[in-house]
Design a protein around this motif. Structure first.
Motif, PDB file in Angstrom:
ATOM      1  N   LYS A   1       0.857  -1.184   0.000  1.00 21.81           N
ATOM      2  CA  LYS A   1       0.000   0.000   0.000  1.00 21.81           C
ATOM      3  C   LYS A   1       0.893   1.233   0.000  1.00 21.81           C
ATOM      4  CE  LYS A   1      -3.855   2.154   2.517  1.00 21.81           C
ATOM      5  NZ  LYS A   1      -4.818   1.986   3.633  1.00 21.81           N
ATOM      6  N   ILE A   2       0.653   2.126  -0.923  1.00 23.49           N
ATOM      7  CA  ILE A   2       1.451   3.349  -1.025  1.00 23.49           C
ATOM      8  C   ILE A   2       0.600   4.546  -0.633  1.00 23.49           C
ATOM      9  CG2 ILE A   2       0.932   3.708  -3.490  1.00 23.49           C
ATOM     10  CD1 ILE A   2       3.827   4.752  -3.784  1.00 23.49           C
ATOM     11  N   PHE A   3       1.234   5.467   0.070  1.00 23.84           N
ATOM     12  CA  PHE A   3       0.595   6.711   0.502  1.00 23.84           C
ATOM     13  C   PHE A   3       1.440   7.853  -0.049  1.00 23.84           C
ATOM     14  CE2 PHE A   3      -0.301  10.335   3.087  1.00 23.84           C
ATOM     15  CZ  PHE A   3      -1.519  10.157   3.714  1.00 23.84           C
ATOM     16  N   ILE A   4       0.820   8.755  -0.808  1.00 23.18           N
ATOM     17  CA  ILE A   4       1.545   9.895  -1.374  1.00 23.18           C
ATOM     18  C   ILE A   4       0.930  11.187  -0.851  1.00 23.18           C
ATOM     19  CG2 ILE A   4       2.213  11.130  -3.468  1.00 23.18           C
ATOM     20  CD1 ILE A   4       2.231   8.530  -4.966  1.00 23.18           C
ATOM     21  N   LEU A   5       1.749  11.993  -0.203  1.00 21.28           N
ATOM     22  CA  LEU A   5       1.385  13.366   0.142  1.00 21.28           C
ATOM     23  C   LEU A   5       1.735  14.207  -1.071  1.00 21.28           C
ATOM     24  CD1 LEU A   5       0.577  15.716   1.937  1.00 21.28           C
ATOM     25  CD2 LEU A   5       2.808  15.558   3.059  1.00 21.28           C
ATOM     26  N   ARG A   6       0.746  14.770  -1.751  1.00 20.01           N
ATOM     27  CA  ARG A   6       0.942  15.291  -3.107  1.00 20.01           C
ATOM     28  C   ARG A   6       0.543  16.748  -3.236  1.00 20.01           C
ATOM     29  NH1 ARG A   6      -3.962  16.166  -5.347  1.00 20.01           N
ATOM     30  NH2 ARG A   6      -5.692  15.165  -4.252  1.00 20.01           N
ATOM     31  N   ASP A   7       1.051  17.359  -4.323  1.00 21.02           N
ATOM     32  CA  ASP A   7       0.531  18.632  -4.784  1.00 21.02           C
ATOM     33  C   ASP A   7      -0.137  18.391  -6.136  1.00 21.02           C
ATOM     34  OD1 ASP A   7       2.608  18.472  -6.640  1.00 21.02           O
ATOM     35  OD2 ASP A   7       3.889  19.894  -5.567  1.00 21.02           O
ATOM     36  N   SER A   8      -0.321  19.437  -6.931  1.00 20.18           N
ATOM     37  CA  SER A   8      -1.075  19.284  -8.179  1.00 20.18           C
ATOM     38  C   SER A   8      -0.341  18.458  -9.232  1.00 20.18           C
ATOM     39  CB  SER A   8      -1.440  20.658  -8.745  1.00 20.18           C
ATOM     40  OG  SER A   8      -0.289  21.460  -8.918  1.00 20.18           O
ATOM     41  N   PHE A   9       0.981  18.279  -9.111  1.00 18.54           N
ATOM     42  CA  PHE A   9       1.688  17.411 -10.050  1.00 18.54           C
ATOM     43  C   PHE A   9       1.294  15.948  -9.849  1.00 18.54           C
ATOM     44  CE2 PHE A   9       3.994  20.972 -11.399  1.00 18.54           C
ATOM     45  CZ  PHE A   9       4.812  20.645 -12.460  1.00 18.54           C
TER      46      PHE A   9
ATOM     47  N   MET B   1       0.136  11.840 -12.229  1.00 15.11           N
ATOM     48  CA  MET B   1       0.787  10.636 -11.715  1.00 15.11           C
ATOM     49  C   MET B   1      -0.217   9.592 -11.246  1.00 15.11           C
ATOM     50  SD  MET B   1       3.662  12.346  -9.209  1.00 15.11           S
ATOM     51  CE  MET B   1       4.010  10.751  -8.443  1.00 15.11           C
ATOM     52  N   SER B   2      -1.422  10.021 -10.915  1.00 14.68           N
ATOM     53  CA  SER B   2      -2.309   9.209 -10.091  1.00 14.68           C
ATOM     54  C   SER B   2      -2.677   7.874 -10.725  1.00 14.68           C
ATOM     55  CB  SER B   2      -3.571  10.004  -9.739  1.00 14.68           C
ATOM     56  OG  SER B   2      -4.279  10.400 -10.897  1.00 14.68           O
ATOM     57  N   ASP B   3      -3.082   7.863 -12.001  1.00 11.40           N
ATOM     58  CA  ASP B   3      -3.463   6.602 -12.637  1.00 11.40           C
ATOM     59  C   ASP B   3      -2.265   5.659 -12.761  1.00 11.40           C
ATOM     60  OD1 ASP B   3      -6.005   7.570 -12.861  1.00 11.40           O
ATOM     61  OD2 ASP B   3      -5.980   7.787 -15.045  1.00 11.40           O
ATOM     62  N   ILE B   4      -1.095   6.228 -13.005  1.00 11.06           N
ATOM     63  CA  ILE B   4       0.113   5.408 -13.161  1.00 11.06           C
ATOM     64  C   ILE B   4       0.438   4.707 -11.856  1.00 11.06           C
ATOM     65  CG2 ILE B   4       2.556   5.420 -13.804  1.00 11.06           C
ATOM     66  CD1 ILE B   4       1.882   8.146 -15.278  1.00 11.06           C
ATOM     67  N   VAL B   5       0.507   5.480 -10.780  1.00 14.34           N
ATOM     68  CA  VAL B   5       0.787   4.902  -9.470  1.00 14.34           C
ATOM     69  C   VAL B   5      -0.330   3.953  -9.058  1.00 14.34           C
ATOM     70  CG1 VAL B   5       1.066   5.406  -7.009  1.00 14.34           C
ATOM     71  CG2 VAL B   5       2.192   6.846  -8.711  1.00 14.34           C
ATOM     72  N   GLY B   6      -1.575   4.392  -9.247  1.00 14.52           N
ATOM     73  CA  GLY B   6      -2.722   3.599  -8.822  1.00 14.52           C
ATOM     74  C   GLY B   6      -2.823   2.257  -9.493  1.00 14.52           C
ATOM     75  N   SER B   7      -2.214   2.129 -10.670  1.00 15.30           N
ATOM     76  CA  SER B   7      -2.263   0.861 -11.402  1.00 15.30           C
ATOM     77  C   SER B   7      -1.192  -0.125 -10.966  1.00 15.30           C
ATOM     78  CB  SER B   7      -2.108   1.128 -12.905  1.00 15.30           C
ATOM     79  OG  SER B   7      -0.781   1.526 -13.222  1.00 15.30           O
ATOM     80  N   GLN B   8      -0.252   0.315 -10.134  1.00 20.29           N
ATOM     81  CA  GLN B   8       0.917  -0.516  -9.840  1.00 20.29           C
ATOM     82  C   GLN B   8       0.972  -1.041  -8.408  1.00 20.29           C
ATOM     83  OE1 GLN B   8       2.890  -1.450 -12.430  1.00 20.29           O
ATOM     84  NE2 GLN B   8       1.340  -0.285 -13.577  1.00 20.29           N
ATOM     85  N   PHE B   9       0.061  -0.615  -7.550  1.00 24.83           N
ATOM     86  CA  PHE B   9       0.029  -1.087  -6.166  1.00 24.83           C
ATOM     87  C   PHE B   9      -1.349  -1.622  -5.831  1.00 24.83           C
ATOM     88  CE2 PHE B   9       3.482   1.956  -6.268  1.00 24.83           C
ATOM     89  CZ  PHE B   9       4.467   1.333  -5.514  1.00 24.83           C
ATOM     90  N   ALA B  10      -1.387  -2.580  -4.933  1.00 22.32           N
ATOM     91  CA  ALA B  10      -2.674  -3.140  -4.526  1.00 22.32           C
ATOM     92  C   ALA B  10      -3.597  -2.052  -4.000  1.00 22.32           C
ATOM     93  CB  ALA B  10      -2.466  -4.234  -3.479  1.00 22.32           C
ATOM     94  N   GLU B  11      -3.025  -1.157  -3.185  1.00 18.90           N
ATOM     95  CA  GLU B  11      -3.798  -0.036  -2.652  1.00 18.90           C
ATOM     96  C   GLU B  11      -2.959   1.233  -2.765  1.00 18.90           C
ATOM     97  OE1 GLU B  11      -6.903  -0.293  -1.727  1.00 18.90           O
ATOM     98  OE2 GLU B  11      -6.995  -2.491  -1.782  1.00 18.90           O
TER      99      GLU B  11
ATOM    100  N   LEU C   1       6.709  11.641  -0.075  1.00 18.13           N
ATOM    101  CA  LEU C   1       6.520  13.085   0.025  1.00 18.13           C
ATOM    102  C   LEU C   1       6.776  13.662  -1.360  1.00 18.13           C
ATOM    103  CD1 LEU C   1       6.140  15.645   1.815  1.00 18.13           C
ATOM    104  CD2 LEU C   1       8.612  15.617   2.152  1.00 18.13           C
ATOM    105  N   GLU C   2       5.711  14.000  -2.082  1.00 19.72           N
ATOM    106  CA  GLU C   2       5.845  14.541  -3.446  1.00 19.72           C
ATOM    107  C   GLU C   2       5.636  16.042  -3.416  1.00 19.72           C
ATOM    108  OE1 GLU C   2       4.501  16.590  -6.671  1.00 19.72           O
ATOM    109  OE2 GLU C   2       2.826  15.567  -5.677  1.00 19.72           O
ATOM    110  N   THR C   3       6.568  16.781  -3.969  1.00 18.54           N
ATOM    111  CA  THR C   3       6.448  18.230  -4.066  1.00 18.54           C
ATOM    112  C   THR C   3       7.122  18.702  -5.336  1.00 18.54           C
ATOM    113  OG1 THR C   3       7.025  20.356  -3.035  1.00 18.54           O
ATOM    114  CG2 THR C   3       8.512  18.512  -2.613  1.00 18.54           C
ATOM    115  N   THR C   4       6.520  19.680  -5.979  1.00 17.12           N
ATOM    116  CA  THR C   4       7.161  20.210  -7.173  1.00 17.12           C
ATOM    117  C   THR C   4       8.294  21.155  -6.791  1.00 17.12           C
ATOM    118  OG1 THR C   4       6.726  21.089  -9.376  1.00 17.12           O
ATOM    119  CG2 THR C   4       5.744  22.269  -7.522  1.00 17.12           C
TER     120      THR C   4
END
Length: 278
Positions: free
Chosen positions: A215-223, A227-237, A261-264
């Motif tokens: 399960k991956i947790f990403i703290l994200r900004d607008s970038f 990314m979301s569909d790409i990441v979401g397709s590669q982990f169970a959750e 921790l994702e930040t532009t």
């Protein structure tokens, strides 16, 4: 908004990350600021590790640096030393924090593909799906997931008309300036992922059968949008929380295996000096 060459628009708001100062290297960090960032990241890493969670810092490159040849001539070449490079080098040299800044991979792809196949939107501050695929691929590789290269025979790059971006809307010229084309990669294994929720202002949630069991947790900004569909397709959750809606308790409630921790680039210095997981 800065009008660049060949129909490109760039962002220039000093109060919103100051991307021009990032480009020119006029907002360099002090030794004390770099030490503060390192201390925050070490504390965050250690506290997450105590809960069995892997920690990764992922910084997405500013558009101005990737497509510097389309910046107006009066800005000159991009500075060789700049704040995010300071952060990257300082953490690499002085800590064992896992920090990823996929500038080289994206810049090399942009040069190889040329102006006919873009990685960022011409009239928006953000990368498109193809740029996100290349950048996110570097993150996934670090996490043990091998994605096909954008230029491999497995990947098809589809081209379509882009929509007016945030910069074009700021100018109120969406009916006059052509936003150009956008590009989407297809062909990678997406594990027939399911989008459980997708709200820009709060959270994205995904489930994928047969994907990486973590399960991956990403703290994200607008970038994180592209990314979301790409990441979401590669982990169970997958759970991706917008930084304005985030609370450290979210991590404790979700119990992820990986915290990103994702930040532009333009937000990274201030954000990393303030953020700490306790």
């Amino acid at each position: 908004v800065v009008l660049g060459e060949n129909g490109w628009l760039f962002y220039a708001a000093p109060e919103d990350g100051d991307p021009i100062s990032c480009y020119k290297g006029t907002n360099l960090l002090t030794e004390e600021q770099l030490k503060q960032i390192a201390a925050n990241m070490i504390t965050t890493r250690d506290n997450l590790a105590a809960e069995g969670i892997e920690f990764v810092v992922f910084i997405t490159p500013n558009k101005e640096r990737i497509y510097n040849e389309d910046m107006p001539d009066y800005y000159g070449d991009p500075s060789e030393n700049y704040a995010v490079l300071q952060i990257y080098n300082y953490l690499k040299d002085n800590t064992d924090i896992n920090i990823i800044y996929p500038f080289n991979e994206i810049k090399n792809a942009a040069l190889k593909l040329g102006e006919d196949t873009l990685l960022y939107h011409k009239t928006d501050t953000h990368w498109n799906e193809l740029g996100a695929y290349i950048g996110t691929g570097v993150l996934l590789d670090e996490l043990g997931i091998d994605m096909p290269s954008y230029d491999s025979s497995e990947i098809t790059i589809n081209e379509s008309e882009d929509v007016p971006g945030d910069l074009l809307n700021l100018l109120n010229l969406s009916t006059i300036i052509d936003p150009g084309k956008t590009f989407v990669p297809e062909g990678y294994e997406n594990h027939e992922y399911i989008t459980n929720s997708w709200n820009f202002s709060t959270e994205f949630r995904y489930h994928a059968n047969g994907a990486d069991p973590r399960k991956i947790f990403i703290l994200r900004d607008s970038f994180g949008n592209a990314m979301s569909d790409i990441v979401g397709s590669q982990f169970a959750e997958s759970v991706m929380i917008y930084f304005k809606a985030y609370n450290n308790d979210d991590v404790k409630q979700e119990h992820p295996d990986v915290f990103v921790l994702e930040t532009t680039e333009r937000y990274a210095p201030e954000f990393m000096m303030d953020f700490i997981y306790e």
